[in-house]
Design a protein around this motif. Structure first.
Motif, mmCIF file in Angstrom:
data_model
loop_
_atom_site.group_PDB
_atom_site.id
_atom_site.type_symbol
_atom_site.label_atom_id
_atom_site.label_comp_id
_atom_site.label_asym_id
_atom_site.label_seq_id
_atom_site.Cartn_x
_atom_site.Cartn_y
_atom_site.Cartn_z
ATOM 1 N N SER A 85 -31.238 2.263 107.136
ATOM 2 C CA SER A 85 -32.647 2.122 106.756
ATOM 3 C C SER A 85 -33.293 1.025 107.597
ATOM 4 C CB SER A 85 -32.776 1.755 105.274
ATOM 5 O OG SER A 85 -32.389 2.819 104.448
ATOM 6 N N TRP A 87 -35.545 -1.130 107.313
ATOM 7 C CA TRP A 87 -36.270 -1.593 106.136
ATOM 8 C C TRP A 87 -36.806 -3.003 106.316
ATOM 9 C CZ3 TRP A 87 -34.406 -5.347 102.326
ATOM 10 C CH2 TRP A 87 -35.270 -5.475 101.222
ATOM 11 N N GLU A 89 -39.775 -5.131 103.864
ATOM 12 C CA GLU A 89 -40.752 -4.944 102.791
ATOM 13 C C GLU A 89 -42.110 -5.562 103.090
ATOM 14 O OE1 GLU A 89 -39.115 -6.546 99.248
ATOM 15 O OE2 GLU A 89 -39.063 -8.616 99.939
ATOM 16 N N HIS A 96 -40.634 1.110 101.838
ATOM 17 C CA HIS A 96 -39.995 2.048 100.917
ATOM 18 C C HIS A 96 -38.689 2.630 101.458
ATOM 19 C CE1 HIS A 96 -42.208 4.316 103.848
ATOM 20 N NE2 HIS A 96 -41.816 5.483 103.381
ATOM 21 N N ALA A 99 -35.345 2.288 99.434
ATOM 22 C CA ALA A 99 -35.242 3.230 98.319
ATOM 23 C C ALA A 99 -34.939 4.644 98.816
ATOM 24 C CB ALA A 99 -36.534 3.220 97.499
ATOM 25 N N GLN A 102 -31.312 4.794 99.578
ATOM 26 C CA GLN A 102 -30.462 4.888 98.382
ATOM 27 C C GLN A 102 -30.424 6.321 97.862
ATOM 28 O OE1 GLN A 102 -32.462 1.842 96.118
ATOM 29 N NE2 GLN A 102 -31.129 0.208 96.874
ATOM 30 N N ARG A 103 -31.550 7.004 97.951
ATOM 31 C CA ARG A 103 -31.594 8.404 97.535
ATOM 32 C C ARG A 103 -30.731 9.264 98.475
ATOM 33 N NH1 ARG A 103 -35.788 10.424 93.996
ATOM 34 N NH2 ARG A 103 -35.549 12.678 93.822
ATOM 35 N N TRP A 276 -39.009 12.899 98.814
ATOM 36 C CA TRP A 276 -37.842 12.543 98.010
ATOM 37 C C TRP A 276 -36.896 13.738 97.868
ATOM 38 C CZ3 TRP A 276 -37.125 7.511 96.995
ATOM 39 C CH2 TRP A 276 -38.232 6.688 97.178
#
Length: 611
Positions: A85, A87, A89, A96, A99, A102-103, A276
């Protein structure tokens, strides 16, 4: 029906014709012994078994027992998949992605594999733009590639799901997948929703950039300040990458055309359920890639890059696509050049009414069926090849046929986001590769036709971006006076890092000078830039390129039909100036940017760092 039915057999033909690691090298069973390459049970731990099987690697195994993924000896037979990711923030493009990762990791676990999530650095172009922080933007592409390659190579991961969001993220992770050549796919974080305020729809971050130029044009009044503030306050309403056909959406779309994402990936908005749901489907797709040992170099072929270039031209994509696609191609051993882009531009029209020069955003592309319906339209009209392999294990054509069966084809009567090929915005591509005595190594222009196809004016040189901003604030750029702004010492080495000139172009547009001012630079332009823009001028000023020799008042001529960029100064005068030129000191002398300056190639070679 699709016009090239050959694609229905393409996945089998493409797969059977390539050299597979699983069939050309011996494999090992779970005890570390040699096993038949033709055994029925697929090898899932093709790489991780290097550390999970030999008794000599007991310390490796001891540490893995302490991880969340390993609960029994049988888990060492499973594929270990990295979930990268990009990533951060502090940036809507990336906030995002943890998250989403993680999905994705859960879907990998549910598919009977082990997911290990890790992060990489990401630099926001939008936040750093107009400051020295922008020097870290392009450099972050190669840093992301190095981080993903390092994590996967150092830990013997069997595959990768990479999750980018901002501009340099997509090429960064794709370069890593190309270098590693292990099963993997990309999941784009998705586009942001458009903002709005006081009846002004479709706001985005470029609206915020342009608001300052408009504020200056409107006389810096109280009303002008209120409009400027409200635009800034409401331009970015949530997570997701910048909403127009800027660099992030350009590169996500190109990645889908390359075959490195699941269908629809590039046009699912960040906050929509479909994004998602896509994460939930990654596990089975990756398992199929690992079982069949389908590799990035099987997917990212020369033909796949040609498909990506065609889509970029059709959509009016960012000039950065030239840099990035050349660099991604290099990672898989394909020699892509700036001339290849010109070849595509000569035969492909520009038909998408998307920002920055148009009125629509990526969310609107999603609403008309997404990038797959656009690709299907191009395939029907024989502009792309449907026989390339993709991460689904099927061909691009097979994926598109399934998509339009479920969602319908692109309508040319109920939408005007994408125009018919026979009614283009511009009959040839908007990306033009210019050459001439000002850019003997090439330059990349973004010319949609709305700003005209040629420009001649007097040069006004600036060695820093701040000096140009100050000149605009003082009202030194006048309507009716044809001016060619030359922004230099901003190339890969001189910038350093080839910063983007979105702030200058936004000031020009916001101040109502788009028809009076052309902008040339050895730096880059954001995908959000529009107007008469020419970047990537090679050689750059820092190494003594002709752009360093331009003086105020020189006449510069640009012809985006004949693809000429000409400094109308005699060769004798240029030679005299060349002898008097002295290189500027480097702006950095240590740290990561200094290493980048020492390694980076020129813009026409994609600013690669491993040549």
């Amino acid at each position: 029906m699709l016009s090239t039915p050959k694609h229905r057999l393409g996945s089998r033909l493409a797969f059977s014709s390539r050299r597979s690691l699983s069939s050309s090298t011996p494999v090992r069973n779970v005890n570390g012994d040699a096993a038949s390459a033709g055994s029925q049970k697929p090898v899932m731990n093709r790489y991780s078994r290097t550390i999970t099987q030999p008794k000599t690697q007991g310390a490796s195994q001891a540490m893995l027992y302490a991880t969340e993924g390993v609960n029994s000896d049988d888990d060492f037979k499973k594929a270990m998949i990295g979930v990268a990711s990009v990533w951060y923030e502090g940036n809507p493009c990336n906030r995002h992605l943890l998250a989403l990762g993680q999905r994705v990791k859960k879907s990998i676990t549910d598919a009977g594999m082990i997911g290990y999530q890790f992060g990489t650095v990401g630099v926001s172009d939008g936040i750093s733009m107009g400051t020295s922080g922008m020097s870290y933007s392009l450099q972050s592409r190669d840093l992301i590639a190095d981080q993903v390659e390092t994590a996967a190579g150092g830990h013997w991961l069997d595959g990768l799901a990479v999750i980018p969001g901002c501009d340099k993220n997509m090429p960064g992770v794709l370069i890593a997948l190309g270098r590693l050549n292990r099963p993997g796919l990309m999941v784009y974080g998705g586009t942001i929703k458009p903002g709005s305020c006081e009846g002004a729809p479709q706001l985005d971050v470029v609206s915020a950039f342009q608001s300052y130029g408009k504020y200056l044009q409107d006389g810096r009044t109280e009303t002008a300040e209120r409009e400027r503030y409200n635009t800034v306050r409401h331009a970015c309403p949530g997570p997701g990458a910048c909403g127009g056909m800027y660099t992030a959406n350009t590169m996500a779309s190109a990645a889908e055309a390359l075959g490195m994402t699941l269908p629809g990936d590039s046009s699912f908005p960040a906050e929509y359920k479909e994004k998602w749901d896509e994460c939930d489907s990654v596990g089975p797709a990756l398992r199929n890639l690992v079982e069949k040992n389908i590799l990035p170099r099987d997917i990212m072929t020369r033909t796949a890059f040609e498909n990506a270039m065609v889509l970029t031209m059709i959509l009016g994509g960012s000039t950065n696509a030239v840099l990035h696609l050349i660099a991604i191609a290099h990672s898989v051993g394909i020699d892509l050049t700036i001339d290849d882009f010109q070849s595509v531009s000569d035969r492909v029209p520009f038909i998408a009414d998307l920002k920055p020069s148009g009125k629509y955003v990526m969310e609107d592309v999603y609403k008309i069926g997404g990038i797959p319906v656009v690709l299907h339209y191009l395939l029907k009209n024989k502009l792309i090849d449907g026989n390339t392999l993709t991460v689904t294990g099927k061909t691009l054509g097979e994926n598109l046929e399934r998509w339009v069966h479920q969602h319908g084809e692109l309508s040319m009567t109920s939408q005007d986001v994408i125009r018919p090929l026979e009614q283009p915005i511009k009959s040839t591509g908007h990306l033009r590769i210019l050459k001439g005595n000002l850019a003997p190594g090439g330059a990349v222009a973004k010319i949609t036709g709305k700003e005209g196809l040629e420009f001649t004016g007097k040069a006004r040189t600036f060695d820093t971006e701040d000096a140009f901003v100050e000149a605009v604030e003082k009202g030194e750029m006048k309507k009716g006076e044809k001016t060619v702004v030359v922004l230099r010492y901003l190339g890969p080495k001189g910038g350093p890092g080839m910063p983007e000139m979105l702030k200058p172009t936004s000031l020009i547009i916001g101040a109502g000078l788009s028809l009076d001012v052309a902008c040339l630079t050895d730096g880059r332009f954001s995908g959000g830039s529009h107007g008469f823009c020419i970047g990537h001028i090679t050689p750059e000023a820092q190494v003594g390129g002709p752009i360093a020799l331009v003086k105020d008042g020189d006449i510069i001529h640009v012809d985006a039909v004949k693809n000429i960029i000409e400094l109308r100064v005699s060769e004798e005068e240029l030679e005299k100036r060349r002898k008097g030129w002295k290189p500027h000191p480097l702006k950095v002398n240590q740290g990561t940017l200094y290493k980048y300056v020492k390694m980076v190639s020129d813009a026409s070679r994609g600013c690669i760092t491993d040549a």
